[in-house]
Write an enzyme that holds these catalytic residues in place. Structure first.
Site, PDB file in Angstrom:
ATOM      1  CG  HIS A 176      -7.555  -3.408  11.670  1.00  0.00           C
ATOM      2  ND1 HIS A 176      -6.507  -3.938  10.949  1.00  0.00           N
ATOM      3  CD2 HIS A 176      -7.392  -3.865  12.934  1.00  0.00           C
ATOM      4  CE1 HIS A 176      -5.734  -4.660  11.754  1.00  0.00           C
ATOM      5  NE2 HIS A 176      -6.261  -4.649  12.972  1.00  0.00           N
ATOM      6  CG  ASP A 209     -10.623 -31.049  -7.404  1.00  0.00           C
ATOM      7  OD1 ASP A 209     -10.736 -30.355  -6.375  1.00  0.00           O
ATOM      8  OD2 ASP A 209     -10.536 -30.556  -8.541  1.00  0.00           O
ATOM      9  CD1 TRP A 211     -14.232  -6.653  16.118  1.00  0.00           C
ATOM     10  CD2 TRP A 211     -15.083  -8.424  15.039  1.00  0.00           C
ATOM     11  NE1 TRP A 211     -13.965  -7.770  16.861  1.00  0.00           N
ATOM     12  CE2 TRP A 211     -14.469  -8.876  16.229  1.00  0.00           C
ATOM     13  CE3 TRP A 211     -15.675  -9.375  14.195  1.00  0.00           C
ATOM     14  CZ2 TRP A 211     -14.434 -10.215  16.607  1.00  0.00           C
ATOM     15  CZ3 TRP A 211     -15.640 -10.712  14.579  1.00  0.00           C
ATOM     16  CH2 TRP A 211     -15.028 -11.125  15.772  1.00  0.00           C
ATOM     17  CB  SER A 235     -18.295 -17.461   0.651  1.00  0.00           C
ATOM     18  OG  SER A 235     -16.947 -17.842   0.668  1.00  0.00           O
ATOM     19  CB  SER A 236     -17.335 -19.363   5.420  1.00  0.00           C
ATOM     20  OG  SER A 236     -16.575 -18.225   5.203  1.00  0.00           O
ATOM     21  CG  HIS A 250     -14.985 -18.128  22.242  1.00  0.00           C
ATOM     22  ND1 HIS A 250     -14.095 -17.232  22.760  1.00  0.00           N
ATOM     23  CD2 HIS A 250     -14.365 -19.325  22.263  1.00  0.00           C
ATOM     24  CE1 HIS A 250     -12.986 -17.873  23.108  1.00  0.00           C
ATOM     25  NE2 HIS A 250     -13.134 -19.149  22.827  1.00  0.00           N
ATOM     26  CD  GLU A 285     -14.664 -16.253  12.598  1.00  0.00           C
ATOM     27  OE1 GLU A 285     -15.508 -17.117  12.275  1.00  0.00           O
ATOM     28  OE2 GLU A 285     -13.834 -15.781  11.811  1.00  0.00           O
ATOM     29  CE1 TYR A 291      -9.947 -21.573  21.126  1.00  0.00           C
ATOM     30  CE2 TYR A 291     -12.316 -21.508  21.410  1.00  0.00           C
ATOM     31  CZ  TYR A 291     -11.051 -21.383  21.927  1.00  0.00           C
ATOM     32  OH  TYR A 291     -10.882 -21.056  23.234  1.00  0.00           O
ATOM     33  CB  SER A 344       0.492 -30.023  14.276  1.00  0.00           C
ATOM     34  OG  SER A 344      -0.069 -29.286  15.330  1.00  0.00           O
ATOM     35  CG  HIS A 367     -15.164 -15.547  27.383  1.00  0.00           C
ATOM     36  ND1 HIS A 367     -14.522 -16.728  27.148  1.00  0.00           N
ATOM     37  CD2 HIS A 367     -15.207 -14.927  26.173  1.00  0.00           C
ATOM     38  CE1 HIS A 367     -14.185 -16.828  25.875  1.00  0.00           C
ATOM     39  NE2 HIS A 367     -14.592 -15.745  25.264  1.00  0.00           N
ATOM     40  CG  HIS A 368     -16.553 -12.290  24.099  1.00  0.00           C
ATOM     41  ND1 HIS A 368     -15.410 -11.769  23.556  1.00  0.00           N
ATOM     42  CD2 HIS A 368     -16.514 -13.620  23.867  1.00  0.00           C
ATOM     43  CE1 HIS A 368     -14.701 -12.756  23.003  1.00  0.00           C
ATOM     44  NE2 HIS A 368     -15.355 -13.884  23.186  1.00  0.00           N
ATOM     45  CB  THR A 378      -4.997 -24.132  25.042  1.00  0.00           C
ATOM     46  OG1 THR A 378      -6.379 -23.972  24.750  1.00  0.00           O
ATOM     47  CG2 THR A 378      -4.189 -23.221  24.162  1.00  0.00           C
ATOM     48  CE  LYS A 385      -4.960 -28.554  19.503  1.00  0.00           C
ATOM     49  NZ  LYS A 385      -4.933 -28.669  18.077  1.00  0.00           N
ATOM     50  NE  ARG A 403     -11.504  -3.471  21.560  1.00  0.00           N
ATOM     51  CZ  ARG A 403     -11.886  -4.720  21.289  1.00  0.00           C
ATOM     52  NH1 ARG A 403     -12.417  -5.479  22.226  1.00  0.00           N
ATOM     53  NH2 ARG A 403     -11.745  -5.239  20.083  1.00  0.00           N
TER      54      ARG A 403
END
Ligand SMILES: [Cu+2]
Ligand SMILES: [Cu+2]
Lengths: 349, 617
Positions: free
Chosen positions: B78, B107, B142, B172-173, B256, B258, B260, B271, B305-306, B331, B334, B453
């Site tokens: 998931h 293009d 994950w 790819s990315s 982390h 990731e 963002y 925006s 922080h993880h 943050t 924004k 979890r």
């Protein structure tokens, strides 16, 4: 609109009550054995104190900002004869304001955070140290005088308790929320943890492994029993010399415990044939309140079920995976044999 | 999507540009955007179904619906699906479709590389999911903490599918990100300085840089994992001098940023939408842009922080808690700028606007709960509980998904030439908004009540029964919402109201061309004098930056003389070869040479393929 105005305060109070109800319920440790906001020790109190500060700040910010947003949406929603509004591009003073105010709020959160980090960090020198080793999917505890037990860990109520945390296999995390926050068990390093029970908190506390560790992670719980000093002394001395099997059935169980291969994995103090260390130490198993690392109450029905098919209760567990009696149909146990083993295990008090 | 295909094909394209073959060989950024979008939505439904099964199992205590083993596969897949196969490619879909249109280009910089990115994504995704039929999907979570991922504790191939699948997806990315960076930096229309770029394109640029710097870190970790599992190189084995914590550092140093990568595209979308539907420019454009840049920089300095509970020592965790809290400042900037974009405006509460407002209101909640566990002592009680699950879903569902939904409703007319149904859209929004809060709201409470979890079961008497039941009801509401969304898409494609070029009275360049846009996008490359060139063109009297008096209007070229890159089948061949190589490594490393050979052949063909039209003019 006028009606709305009249009922508003009452409705708001009602909403507040509904919102608070579950929060209040969460405080009750009898209904929520793993609740994180019912502290019973100095360390848990410290965390709770900090939690209150941060929770209140977060709530205030939440209400202010969401109100502002909602107000803007309602106030400035399009009306039929709206023209093109003034094209405002920004405002430096406002930008500076909403940079500085949040920064100050964060300082108000960070300072008590740092104080608490250092307060709960080092294990005090006079702590009563217990070694914890995590296994897939159970807990082993070794006391300073060498006594060993598993899954149901007694501690004295009158001292600071410290733990060293190691793992026999993968990562686990040791957590008894009412007594202390979690700390991970990691191969190759020994972490520590400590707490001092608050006065008058003798009783049972549920814990849980909270680092995913494989198939039966969900069933890797434990219980910590905070004893009065006298009870604790009695319990530790009992660990060294469990009562011998009293009935004939239990005596049969005693023999089966060796002939069925249980001794290869389990230790029972006072028996020199039972010195296995793959599974939990079963000395005093008869006086345990829970079974299968605190997943089931320890009673005849559950113990029988466990011995009949451990896999059904804890998927993947090492006992059903490795014990010959569960893997070789020729060695499967008869119900009478299981009854005898149950009687024997229950006699270990 | 059949009629979308038709619609785009119809718009100024030669007849050879429809049919399956034209999609396989396409190098048109708009079509590649569609391919990304459709695949991502399908994977989103797959990931959603996995979540739905998880919620059904947890709806009651001691449930027996799903076994522990399958449950572990479900929660692992998931997360992987939603992160790598749904939200990231949805972002890529928007980047592809919009960047050239917003910057006035015909293009992207490297059209064939763009096609390669898509096909690698698709084949990587298929490789990862094929594990379900080849012996079981990855089941170690994950973030796949070592040493549960070793061959001892994860025998079988599932973790190899994880490693190789993610490696392919990473390539790819990375290729896509480099392509977007070059496109944005080099192909802007004349006059479009960086500080005149639409905010969405700015966020795309930031995300692309994040990808360029973060993905190699993950790649290093994955290669180490691969070497550990295949050749016993003990990177993560404590007993041989390795360290399982090394994986955590590497993973979160990628992981982390990731976060963002997942949220900034949605912030960019919002925006654009808030100003359009308020009929006001974005408040504090410069602040919003620099807040985005600041978030991206700081995102690389907070990973631990993880890891507050792994025993890093008090000084380290105090430092990482400070850096993490600091991110709340940009943050917050924004959020306040969005709110003050609304202030004094004339708010049209159409579907894109509703989703955008939903995004802001829910993201605030996710941000605040994030500040709570940025405090390590609190994290000791919250980490790995449902409180974190609640937090991350407010950020990624309330945030990313709501924002991306807003974008779909907003740009659907530009893509297809038809409006999405407003009535169904509003119902869809409310079902999502309510369903999301009913599903994830109670998770805060149940987390505070100590529910961990990743547990497939819990006991009667835990105090979590009611909340879990409620959450499962929420999941049903969400599912109904998604069905309505699907119905709306199909109905709008077939019989949606014809949109026209500028249905929302919008502000940026993409709205100045026809809907759907012609293959070559702009017949006249626009010249840009301000941040909102199209709005200022419509309302010159209100314009902030006016064109100089001697400005000449750009001249339209004859469409027949505009050269677009040729279609090519080499990208799909290279992608197929590379993914086959990755897949065959699992079967037998020697067989992987077959895939390698196909890749080489593809690259060879690619190099010698004429890039443009043969004849000169
Ligand atoms: Cu565990
Ligand atoms: Cu993070």
């Amino acid at each position: 609109m006028a009606n709305l105005k009249n009922i508003r305060p009452k409705a708001l109070l009602g909403l507040l009550a509904i919102a608070l109800l579950p929060i209040l319920a969460a405080c009750s440790s009898t209904d929520n054995p793993l609740t994180t906001i019912s502290p019973k020790s100095d360390v848990a109190d410290d965390i709770q104190q900090l939690y209150k500060i941060i929770f209140v700040i977060a709530m205030v910010v939440f209400i202010v900002v969401e109100t502002l947003l909602l107000y803007a949406v309602i106030k400035f929603r399009r009306r039929p004869n709206d023209g093109i509004p003034k094209q405002v591009h920004g405002n430096t003073v406002m930008e500076i304001t909403w940079t500085i105010i949040p920064a100050l709020i964060l300082v108000a959160i960070a300072v008590p955070t740092w104080i608490t980090i250092f307060e709960i960090d080092d294990v005090p020198d006079d702590a009563y140290m217990i070694e914890i080793v995590g296994h897939q999917w159970w807990w082993e505890a070794t006391y300073p005088d060498g006594q060993v037990t598993a899954n149901e860990i007694h501690v004295p109520s009158d001292r600071t308790i410290g733990f060293t945390l190691d793992t026999a296999d993968v990562l686990h995390s040791f957590w008894i929320p009412q007594l202390f926050g979690k700390q991970d068990l990691i191969p190759g390093r020994t972490n520590t943890l400590w707490f001092t029970p608050n006065p008058g908190t003798e009783g049972r506390y549920l814990g849980q492994c909270v680092e995913f560790c494989g198939a039966s992670h969900a069933n890797m719980r434990l219980e910590m029993i905070v004893d009065s000093p006298a009870d604790f002394a009695a319990w530790t001395s009992g660990l060294e010399s469990p009562a011998p099997a009293a009935t004939a059935l239990a005596a049969t169980g005693y023999d089966l415990f060796a002939s069925k291969g249980c001794v290869a994995c389990h230790t029972i103090s006072g028996r020199n044939d039972a010195i296995g260390i793959i599974g939990p130490n079963l000395s005093l198993f008869g006086s345990r309140l829970t079974l299968g690392s605190a997943t089931l109450d320890n009673n005849t029905v559950n113990l029988t079920a466990w011995l009949q098919d451990p896999e059904d209760i804890k998927p993947g567990n090492i006992m059903s995976k490795s014990a010959p009696i569960y893997n070789n149909p020729g060695l499967a146990m008869a119900d009478t044999e299981i009854d005898a083993l149950v009687a024997y295990l229950q006699s270990l008090k | 999507m059949a009629s979308a295909v038709g619609a785009i094909g119809a718009a100024g394209a030669a007849p050879s540009e429809s049919g399956v073959w034209s999609w396989i060989t396409t190098v048109d950024h708009k079509r590649i955007g569609v391919l990304y979008g459709v695949s991502a939505i399908l994977f989103f439904l797959l990931g959603g179904s996995e979540a739905f099964l998880i919620r059904m199992q947890l709806a009651s205590a001691d449930a027996d619906l799903i076994s522990s083993g399958v449950f572990s596969q479900l929660f692992t897949m998931h997360a992987l699906t939603m992160v790598f196969l749904a939200i990231m490619p949805l972002g890529a879909a928007f980047f592809n479709f919009l960047i050239p249109l917003q910057i006035g280009a015909r293009d992207v910089a490297f059209p064939r590389l763009n096609a390669l990115s898509y096909w690698l994504f698709l084949f990587g995704a298929i490789l990862l999911n094929s594990s379900f039929v080849f012996g079981g999907a990855p089941d170690a979570g994950w973030f796949a903490y070592a040493n549960l991922t070793s061959t001892t504790y994860s025998p079988g191939d599932s973790m190899d599918f994880f490693t190789l699948g993610l490696l392919v997806l990473g390539v790819s990315s990375l290729a896509a990100a480099l392509n977007f960076v070059v496109t944005i930096l080099n192909m802007r229309a004349p006059g479009m300085t960086l500080m005149r770029m639409p905010v969405f394109t700015w966020m795309a640029l930031i995300v692309s840089f994040l990808l360029v710097f973060a993905l190699p870190i993950l790649t290093v970790g994955l290669v180490e994992l691969l070497l550990w599992r295949f050749f016993d190189m003990p990177f993560f084995s404590a007993e041989f001098g390795g360290d399982p914590l090394l994986w955590q550092h590497v993973f979160w140093l990628f992981g982390h940023p990731e976060v963002y990568i997942l949220i900034l595209p949605a912030m960019g979308i919002v925006s654009e939408i808030l100003p359009t539907f308020s009929k006001k420019p974005l408040f504090g454009y410069t602040a919003v842009v620099f807040a985005g840049v600041a978030i991206a920089f700081m995102g690389f300095a907070v990973w631990a922080h993880h890891m507050f509970t792994v025993g890093l020592g008090p000084v380290a965790i105090a430092a990482f808690s400070a850096s993490t809290m600091l991110i709340a400042v940009p943050t917050g900037i924004k959020i306040f700028n969005w709110i003050f974009t609304l202030w004094g405006g004339s708010l049209d509460l159409r579907t894109p606007m509703l989703f955008s407002l939903g995004f802001v209101s829910l993201f605030i909640i996710g941000g605040l709960s994030g500040v709570m566990h940025a405090s390590p002592p609190l994290d000791r009680q919250q980490q790995d509980t449902y409180f974190i699950v609640a937090h991350l879903h407010y950020v990624l569902f309330g945030g990313s998904i709501m924002g991306l939904m807003a974008g779909i409703y907003f740009w659907f007319p530009k893509l297809t030439g038809r409006m999405m149904g407003e009535g169904l859209g509003v119902i869809h929004f409310w079902l999502m908004f309510i369903g999301m809060n009913v599903t994830f709201g109670p998770m805060h409470l149940v987390g505070i009540m100590g529910m961990p979890r990743r547990i497939y079961t819990y006991s009667e008497g835990s105090g979590w029964e009611f909340m879990n039941q409620l959450e499962s009801v929420g999941a049903i509401i969400l599912a109904i919402g998604l069905i309505i969304f699907a119905v709306n898409i199909f109905r709008s494609l077939r019989s949606g109201e014809v949109a026209g070029d500028d249905p929302w009275d919008a502000r940026t360049l993409e709205w100045s061309i026809s809907s759907p846009p012609p293959v070559y996008n702009f017949d006249a490359i626009p010249v840009v004098y301000s941040k909102e060139p199209f709005w200022d063109q419509k309302h010159p009297e209100l314009a902030h930056d006016k064109p100089p008096a001697d400005a000449v209007a750009p001249v339209a070229e004859d469409p027949a003389s505009i050269h677009m890159p040729n279609p090519s089948y080499w990208p799909i061949i290279v992608a197929f070869g590379a993914s086959l190589m990755a897949g065959l490594v699992i079967v037998n490393p020697y067989l992987a040479f077959i895939g390698g050979a196909i890749t080489m052949m593809g690259v060879y063909g690619w190099i010698f393929e004429p890039a443009g039209p043969e004849e000169h003019h």
